[in-house]
Every structure is written in structure tokens, then in C-alpha cells.
Scaffold this active site. Structure first.
Site, PDB file in Angstrom:
ATOM      1  CG  ASP A  46      -2.091  -0.965   1.048  1.00 48.54           C
ATOM      2  OD1 ASP A  46      -2.310  -1.442  -0.080  1.00 48.54           O
ATOM      3  OD2 ASP A  46      -2.782  -1.242   2.050  1.00 48.54           O
ATOM      4  N   GLY A  47       2.022   1.210   0.664  1.00 51.06           N
ATOM      5  CA  GLY A  47       2.923   2.361   0.648  1.00 51.06           C
ATOM      6  C   GLY A  47       3.407   2.672  -0.755  1.00 51.06           C
ATOM      7  CD  GLU A 124      -3.468   8.325   6.891  1.00 50.03           C
ATOM      8  OE1 GLU A 124      -2.287   8.323   6.461  1.00 50.03           O
ATOM      9  OE2 GLU A 124      -4.192   7.311   6.904  1.00 50.03           O
ATOM     10  NE  ARG A 149      -6.460  23.719  26.260  1.00 47.05           N
ATOM     11  CZ  ARG A 149      -7.370  24.590  25.824  1.00 47.05           C
ATOM     12  NH1 ARG A 149      -8.504  24.155  25.282  1.00 47.05           N
ATOM     13  NH2 ARG A 149      -7.161  25.894  25.930  1.00 47.05           N
TER      14      ARG A 149
END
Length: 264
Positions: A46-47, A124, A149
Site C-alpha cells: 500500500d505504501g 489521511e 487539546r
């Protein structure tokens, strides 16, 4: 479809498959064109597919992608190394279905009025502070939603919902839904600070803005690409107008892909 290019993981086995693909596809009349390919074949994992996407991001309207995995089962890969002859035959027959997946657009604007930075992500975008704890206001359609935060925020596409987002306990979203998902990374929730604490899924007409509160430096990760931005005014995430096209030479339904990748 007459021209092709190949992106490999770079290991010896993947490079051997690359040589074989170039030889066989050239023999049956296709032309290798690394600059302007009609078809990009990713050989690796996938990379490797993510690398191919970013290499040809300016050609998304003219280029289709197909993946061959040479290690563990890849979520974006339809074919195994052992099935290479079948893939070559399928490409030779030029019969495929175009499968379109939505992408994430990330726009960064700056306080010093310099030109904004724009990115596309297949999986993403993660947002973290360059100085430790991320303290920022989160807006949806320019209306304040929460003050955050924590370690960071993850915005994912539907296909990216099976990647880092899943590790954050986000939902898996079918890619037919043009949407993005916002998932918190280790948020701080106590009597003073409070966030929703649950992933949210935004449709394509709902944009999300992240604005710094007490810092202006952000570490952004766009898929596998890390970037640092200073003096940030706002980061906006939304469903992109652009889409990625995969050449599907045989049926491979999304939920079967999810099952094979995570359940077996």
C-alpha cells in the site's frame, strides 16, 4: 489505454516483476511512458501505491491505477505476484471497470499572507503541533464545534478509514460515500477541557477548519509525506473535487477487501 508506468517498492523481487511487466506489456503493443501513463501499476504494498498516487497526482484525470502486492496482502492491491500472467492477459484484453474513490483536500493559509499550500491525500492527513500539545479550535462550516487539546487530529478518506484511522478506533466507511472522517488522537478530556471524543463523518459539502490557539506551527502528515508549516492561520479539510481512478480488471468488492485484510 496505450501507455503505462510502474512504481515499485524497490526490493529485488519487486524490481524483477517490474522488468517482467515492462517486457511483456511492450511485447503486446503497450508503450512505457513514465511521464504520461494511462495506467500506473504499483508493485509492492500500500505504501508503494501511495507513492504512485503522489507521483502522478497531477494526472488523476488521465491515469488509472492497479496494484500488485509482493508481501502481505495490500488493501489497494487486486493482484498477487503469482497472478502476474493473469494481470498481463487482462491488461492485453483492455477490458476493465473504472472504480472511482474520493480524496481529501487540505488547504493551509498563513498569517503573513503568503500563498496558501494545497494538498491531496489518498488515505489521511494528520495534524499535530510543532511544539508539543496540539491546542486548536475546530470549526465545521466556519462554526465553532469544539476546542481541542491532545496529541493531534486525523482526517481520513473512506479508503483511508481502513488505515491509521482504524487504529484510532474510527469507523470504516464505504468509498461510495463522498465524505471525510475526523478522528481525535489522544484528546484531553477532564472537568476543564471537553471534546466530543467520537469520530465524526462529514459529507462533501461540510468543510472543517482547524485554527491554532496558542501556537502557529503545525506538523502535517499527508499520507506518508511529513511537512512543517509555520505561522498558520487555518487548515481546512474537505472532500476534494479530484478523484482517483482504479482500473478493476476483475470484481473485488470493498467489503471483501476489508474482510480479507483484517479478518482473513
Amino acid at each position: 489505454m496505450t501507455t503505462f508506468a510502474i512504481e515499485t517498492r524497490g526490493d529485488s523481487f519487486s524490481n524483477q516483476l517490474q522488468s517482467r511487466l515492462v517486457r511483456e506489456l511492450t511485447r503486446i503493443g503497450f508503450r512505457y511512458d513514465a511521464a504520461n501513463p494511462d495506467l500506473v501499476i504499483s508493485v509492492g504494498g500500500d505504501g508503494t501505491l501511495l507513492q504512485a498516487f503522489h507521483r502522478y497526482v497531477a494526472r488523476l484525470g488521465q491515469t488509472a491505477f492497479v496494484g500488485v502486492h509482493t508481501g502481505h496482502l495490500g488493501f489497494y492491491a487486486d493482484w498477487t505476484a503469482q497472478e502476474l500472467p493473469l494481470l498481463i492477459e487482462a491488461i492485453a484484453n483492455r477490458k476493465y471497470t473504472s472504480v472511482i474513490y474520493p480524496l481529501l483536500r487540505v488547504s493551509v493559509t498563513f498569517k503573513d499572507n503568503k500563498e496558501s499550500a494545497n494538498y491531496l491525500a489518498l488515505n489521511e492527513c494528520t495534524i499535530r503541533s510543532a511544539e508539543g500539545l496540539l491546542v486548536s479550535d475546530v470549526f465545521i462550516r466556519h462554526e465553532l464545534f469544539e476546542s481541542f487539546r491532545g496529541d493531534g487530529l486525523c482526517f481520513s478518506t473512506p479508503t483511508g478509514s481502513t488505515a491509521y484511522n482504524k487504529g484510532l478506533s474510527g469507523a470504516i466507511v464505504h468509498p461510495s460515500l463522498e465524505s471525510i472522517q475526523l478522528t481525535e488522537i489522544a484528546s484531553i478530556n477532564n472537568r476543564v477541557y471537553r471534546t466530543l471524543g467520537s469520530p465524526i463523518i462529514l459529507p462533501k459539502h461540510h468543510h472543517c477548519q482547524v485554527r491554532p490557539v496558542d501556537a502557529s506551527g503545525f506538523n502535517l502528515s499527508i499520507d506518508h509525506i511529513a511537512t512543517l508549516h509555520e505561522k498558520v492561520e487555518e487548515i481546512e479539510c474537505a472532500v476534494a473535487k479530484e478523484k482517483i481512478c482504479f482500473a478493476r480488471f476483475r470484481p473485488f468488492p470493498f467489503w471483501r477487501r476489508v474482510r480479507d485484510s483484517f479478518i482473513g
